[in-house]
Scaffold this active site. Structure first.
Site, PDB file in Angstrom:
ATOM      1  N   SER A   1       1.031  -1.262  -0.271  1.00  0.00           N
ATOM      2  CA  SER A   1       0.876   0.155  -0.406  1.00  0.00           C
ATOM      3  C   SER A   1       0.795   1.270   0.229  1.00  0.00           C
ATOM      4  O   SER A   1       1.673   1.232   0.546  1.00  0.00           O
ATOM      5  CB  SER A   1      -1.176   0.041   1.125  1.00  0.00           C
ATOM      6  OG  SER A   1      -1.301   1.020   1.213  1.00  0.00           O
TER       7      SER A   1
ATOM      8  N   LYS B   1     -13.978  -3.556   0.989  1.00  0.00           N
ATOM      9  CA  LYS B   1     -14.132  -2.088   0.859  1.00  0.00           C
ATOM     10  C   LYS B   1     -16.228  -2.407   1.238  1.00  0.00           C
ATOM     11  O   LYS B   1     -17.046  -1.808   1.324  1.00  0.00           O
ATOM     12  CB  LYS B   1     -14.221  -1.864  -0.174  1.00  0.00           C
ATOM     13  CG  LYS B   1     -13.060  -1.328  -0.630  1.00  0.00           C
ATOM     14  CD  LYS B   1     -13.225  -0.553  -1.990  1.00  0.00           C
ATOM     15  CE  LYS B   1     -11.425  -0.447  -2.307  1.00  0.00           C
ATOM     16  NZ  LYS B   1     -11.237   1.288  -3.655  1.00  0.00           N
TER      17      LYS B   1
ATOM     18  N   ASN C   1     -14.767   2.987   0.767  1.00  0.00           N
ATOM     19  CA  ASN C   1     -12.839   2.971   1.217  1.00  0.00           C
ATOM     20  C   ASN C   1     -12.634   4.162   2.130  1.00  0.00           C
ATOM     21  O   ASN C   1     -11.726   3.515   2.247  1.00  0.00           O
ATOM     22  CB  ASN C   1     -12.285   2.562  -0.489  1.00  0.00           C
ATOM     23  CG  ASN C   1     -12.071   4.791  -0.646  1.00  0.00           C
ATOM     24  OD1 ASN C   1     -13.324   5.677  -0.012  1.00  0.00           O
ATOM     25  ND2 ASN C   1     -11.593   5.152  -1.661  1.00  0.00           N
TER      26      ASN C   1
ATOM     27  N   ASP D   1     -13.390   7.014  -4.436  1.00  0.00           N
ATOM     28  CA  ASP D   1     -12.748   6.158  -5.577  1.00  0.00           C
ATOM     29  C   ASP D   1     -13.167   7.092  -7.000  1.00  0.00           C
ATOM     30  O   ASP D   1     -12.561   7.863  -7.267  1.00  0.00           O
ATOM     31  CB  ASP D   1     -13.026   4.492  -5.218  1.00  0.00           C
ATOM     32  CG  ASP D   1     -12.334   3.954  -4.815  1.00  0.00           C
ATOM     33  OD1 ASP D   1     -11.106   4.645  -3.907  1.00  0.00           O
ATOM     34  OD2 ASP D   1     -12.108   2.422  -4.572  1.00  0.00           O
TER      35      ASP D   1
ATOM     36  N   GLY E   1     -15.331  -2.558 -18.184  1.00  0.00           N
ATOM     37  CA  GLY E   1     -16.288  -3.196 -16.781  1.00  0.00           C
ATOM     38  C   GLY E   1     -16.572  -3.361 -16.341  1.00  0.00           C
ATOM     39  O   GLY E   1     -17.426  -1.977 -16.701  1.00  0.00           O
TER      40      GLY E   1
ATOM     41  N   ASN F   1     -19.019  -4.270 -20.482  1.00  0.00           N
ATOM     42  CA  ASN F   1     -18.335  -5.113 -20.351  1.00  0.00           C
ATOM     43  C   ASN F   1     -18.101  -6.920 -21.046  1.00  0.00           C
ATOM     44  O   ASN F   1     -19.200  -7.178 -21.362  1.00  0.00           O
ATOM     45  CB  ASN F   1     -18.962  -5.422 -19.158  1.00  0.00           C
ATOM     46  CG  ASN F   1     -18.085  -7.172 -17.872  1.00  0.00           C
ATOM     47  OD1 ASN F   1     -16.852  -6.101 -17.771  1.00  0.00           O
ATOM     48  ND2 ASN F   1     -18.956  -7.610 -16.855  1.00  0.00           N
ATOM     49  N   ARG F   2     -16.986  -7.893 -20.291  1.00  0.00           N
ATOM     50  CA  ARG F   2     -16.659  -9.180 -20.995  1.00  0.00           C
ATOM     51  C   ARG F   2     -17.581  -9.446 -21.046  1.00  0.00           C
ATOM     52  O   ARG F   2     -18.477  -9.939 -21.909  1.00  0.00           O
ATOM     53  CB  ARG F   2     -15.596  -9.412 -20.139  1.00  0.00           C
ATOM     54  CG  ARG F   2     -15.858 -10.728 -21.135  1.00  0.00           C
ATOM     55  CD  ARG F   2     -14.405 -11.103 -20.084  1.00  0.00           C
ATOM     56  NE  ARG F   2     -13.941 -11.771 -19.024  1.00  0.00           N
ATOM     57  CZ  ARG F   2     -13.061 -11.726 -17.651  1.00  0.00           C
ATOM     58  NH1 ARG F   2     -12.089 -11.583 -18.637  1.00  0.00           N
ATOM     59  NH2 ARG F   2     -13.642 -12.024 -16.686  1.00  0.00           N
TER      60      ARG F   2
ATOM     61  N   GLY G   1      -4.143   5.468 -13.631  1.00  0.00           N
ATOM     62  CA  GLY G   1      -4.722   5.849 -12.157  1.00  0.00           C
ATOM     63  C   GLY G   1      -3.784   5.822 -11.141  1.00  0.00           C
ATOM     64  O   GLY G   1      -4.854   6.189  -9.675  1.00  0.00           O
TER      65      GLY G   1
HETATM   66  P1  NAP Z   1     -13.868  -5.940 -10.413  1.00  0.00           P
HETATM   67  O1  NAP Z   1     -14.541  -5.738  -9.180  1.00  0.00           O
HETATM   68  O2  NAP Z   1     -13.070  -7.854  -9.736  1.00  0.00           O
HETATM   69  O3  NAP Z   1     -13.861  -6.609 -11.487  1.00  0.00           O
HETATM   70  C1  NAP Z   1     -13.250  -6.638 -12.208  1.00  0.00           C
HETATM   71  C2  NAP Z   1     -13.625  -6.530 -13.964  1.00  0.00           C
HETATM   72  O4  NAP Z   1     -12.314  -6.444 -14.637  1.00  0.00           O
HETATM   73  C3  NAP Z   1     -15.192  -7.323 -13.841  1.00  0.00           C
HETATM   74  O5  NAP Z   1     -15.797  -6.716 -15.095  1.00  0.00           O
HETATM   75  C4  NAP Z   1     -14.302  -8.440 -15.379  1.00  0.00           C
HETATM   76  O6  NAP Z   1     -15.305  -8.612 -16.012  1.00  0.00           O
HETATM   77  C5  NAP Z   1     -13.104  -7.503 -15.826  1.00  0.00           C
HETATM   78  N1  NAP Z   1     -12.220  -8.017 -16.333  1.00  0.00           N
HETATM   79  C6  NAP Z   1     -11.520  -9.180 -16.012  1.00  0.00           C
HETATM   80  N2  NAP Z   1     -10.346  -9.646 -16.792  1.00  0.00           N
HETATM   81  C7  NAP Z   1     -10.924  -8.968 -17.249  1.00  0.00           C
HETATM   82  C8  NAP Z   1     -10.324  -8.981 -19.258  1.00  0.00           C
HETATM   83  N3  NAP Z   1      -9.426  -9.887 -19.125  1.00  0.00           N
HETATM   84  N4  NAP Z   1     -10.947  -8.897 -20.280  1.00  0.00           N
HETATM   85  C9  NAP Z   1     -12.275  -8.114 -20.155  1.00  0.00           C
HETATM   86  N5  NAP Z   1     -12.581  -7.666 -18.633  1.00  0.00           N
HETATM   87  C10 NAP Z   1     -12.057  -7.964 -17.975  1.00  0.00           C
HETATM   88  O7  NAP Z   1     -12.359  -5.226 -10.077  1.00  0.00           O
HETATM   89  P2  NAP Z   1     -12.892  -3.536  -9.411  1.00  0.00           P
HETATM   90  O8  NAP Z   1     -12.674  -3.777  -8.199  1.00  0.00           O
HETATM   91  O9  NAP Z   1     -13.570  -3.105 -10.254  1.00  0.00           O
HETATM   92  O10 NAP Z   1     -11.115  -3.059 -10.360  1.00  0.00           O
HETATM   93  C11 NAP Z   1     -11.090  -2.899 -11.500  1.00  0.00           C
HETATM   94  C12 NAP Z   1      -9.719  -2.660 -11.399  1.00  0.00           C
HETATM   95  O11 NAP Z   1      -9.406  -1.451 -10.885  1.00  0.00           O
HETATM   96  C13 NAP Z   1      -8.726  -2.696 -10.593  1.00  0.00           C
HETATM   97  O12 NAP Z   1      -7.436  -3.309 -12.248  1.00  0.00           O
HETATM   98  C14 NAP Z   1      -7.895  -2.140  -9.112  1.00  0.00           C
HETATM   99  O13 NAP Z   1      -6.788  -1.842  -9.278  1.00  0.00           O
HETATM  100  C15 NAP Z   1      -8.305  -0.329 -10.534  1.00  0.00           C
HETATM  101  N6  NAP Z   1      -8.639   0.094  -9.302  1.00  0.00           N
HETATM  102  C16 NAP Z   1      -8.301   2.046  -8.939  1.00  0.00           C
HETATM  103  C17 NAP Z   1      -8.143   2.275  -7.925  1.00  0.00           C
HETATM  104  C18 NAP Z   1      -7.032   3.695  -8.261  1.00  0.00           C
HETATM  105  O14 NAP Z   1      -7.105   4.599  -6.983  1.00  0.00           O
HETATM  106  N7  NAP Z   1      -6.576   3.678  -9.076  1.00  0.00           N
HETATM  107  C19 NAP Z   1      -8.959   1.738  -8.071  1.00  0.00           C
HETATM  108  C20 NAP Z   1     -10.174   0.994  -6.896  1.00  0.00           C
HETATM  109  C21 NAP Z   1      -9.574   0.099  -8.469  1.00  0.00           C
HETATM  110  P3  NAP Z   1     -16.236  -9.916 -15.951  1.00  0.00           P
HETATM  111  O15 NAP Z   1     -17.322  -9.533 -15.071  1.00  0.00           O
HETATM  112  O16 NAP Z   1     -16.335 -10.795 -17.429  1.00  0.00           O
HETATM  113  O17 NAP Z   1     -15.552 -11.303 -14.839  1.00  0.00           O
END
Ligand code: NAP
Length: 279
Positions: free
Chosen positions: A15, A68, A89, A104, A129, A153-154, A245
């Site tokens: 972190s 979260k 968060n 966020d 996503g 989304n996928r 990000g």
């Molecule tokens: P999550 O709830 O696990 O959701 C993941 C999403 O990614 C789902 O919609 C999934 O689709 C899709 N996905 C995964 N692999 C894929 C692929 N190969 N091709 C296409 N779609 C794919 O994750 P989350 O919490 O929303 O986080 C998403 C991203 O945001 C992460 O990388 C995280 O590190 C980043 N994030 C960054 C910050 C920041 O402060 N910068 C804050 C929050 C999150 P399906 O539904 O089809 O499985």
């Protein structure tokens, strides 16, 4: 005695929050200590760590994966953004109550509008996503005045269900959910945000080149990984404005700091320290 704050997650060693909040405290002259707490993998670990931290006088927590949802569940009060995101968060302990927020989405909006200089008013925004990150981003993007938002989304069903759930809360901003495969029928976007976790697996969601309008911003929520497969795909599609990000991370931290301490820190030093070149 300095006031105590912490970030809780599992794992937590990676972190950046202690560094970011340390810089904020230094810059604003706030007398706080900020630590990292590992909530562990065992059931109830988050709730136990939270109770211990409060009992020891803790004033607030940043919450990261995988807690979260649990953070929202323990709250006595929750902001509208946290309720719609289904996740919190940031927690504040005040008058014996737990207040939950989700910064966020507002962190993302501030990064795009302030740090990257692109006002979202009137823009067509594509969110790739349909997980927690997209859920938290939609309402703040709508509040910033986006002309139209599409969630792709996928798994198409998830995007469609999320759009149907959030659409009534966006003050009339049009919201559509669809599968990635249907993106060809949705036209072009001024801002394309990768909120999938594909970059973490070295992959990119399948986005057609036509989704990027001329002059579009391509934004990958993942940070610290340089030119991700999504950003490379965007560049190949002719997109010259690329961002990761890191600014979202820093800006959501600044929102939490401001909510806890009543003073909004300058984020430039933290951004400069954490930025990894997109190469
Ligand atoms: P999550 O709830 O696990 O959701 C993941 C999403 O990614 C789902 O919609 C999934 O689709 C899709 N996905 C995964 N692999 C894929 C692929 N190969 N091709 C296409 N779609 C794919 O994750 P989350 O919490 O929303 O986080 C998403 C991203 O945001 C992460 O990388 C995280 O590190 C980043 N994030 C960054 C910050 C920041 O402060 N910068 C804050 C929050 C999150 P399906 O539904 O089809 O499985």
């Amino acid at each position: 005695m300095p006031d105590r704050y912490a970030v809780i997650g599992h794992p937590i060693a990676h972190s950046k929050s202690p560094l970011i909040h340390g810089l904020f405290a230094q810059a604003t002259g706030q007398d706080i200590v900020y630590e990292a707490i590992d909530g562990g993998a065992a059931p109830g670990g988050f709730q136990r760590a939270l109770a211990d931290f409060r009992a020891a006088g803790g004033r607030g927590l940043n919450v990261t994966l995988p807690f979260k949802l649990a953070a929202l569940a323990v709250a006595d009060l929750a902001s509208e953004d946290a309720r719609l995101a289904g996740a919190a968060n940031a927690l504040r302990f005040e008058d014996g109550r737990i207040e939950a927020r989700n910064f966020d989405g507002i962190g993302l909006v501030r990064d795009i509008e302030v740090n990257l200089g692109l006002p979202l008013a009137g823009r067509r925004v594509l969110l790739l996503g349909a997980g927690g990150a997209t859920r938290g981003a939609v309402r703040p993007i709508a509040r910033a005045g986006a002309a139209r938002i599409v969630i792709a989304n996928r798994t198409a069903d998830k995007a469609e269900a999320l759009a149907a759930e959030l659409a009534p809360h966006l003050g009339g901003v049009p919201l559509v959910g669809c599968g990635l495969a249907a993106l060809g029928t949705q036209g072009a976007f001024d801002v394309v945000i990768n909120a999938t976790s594909a970059s973490l697996d070295g992959q990119a969601p399948a986005v057609p080149a036509g989704a990027f309008a001329p002059g579009a911003l391509a934004y990958d929520m993942v940070y610290g990984k340089g030119l991700t497969p999504f950003l490379r795909l965007a560049r190949q599609a002719g997109c010259a404005r690329l961002a990761d990000g890191v600014g979202m991370l820093v800006e959501q931290a600044a929102e939490a700091f401001a909510a806890w301490r009543g003073v909004r820190p300058d984020t430039r030093e933290a951004l400069a320290r954490l930025t990894v070149p997109l190469a």
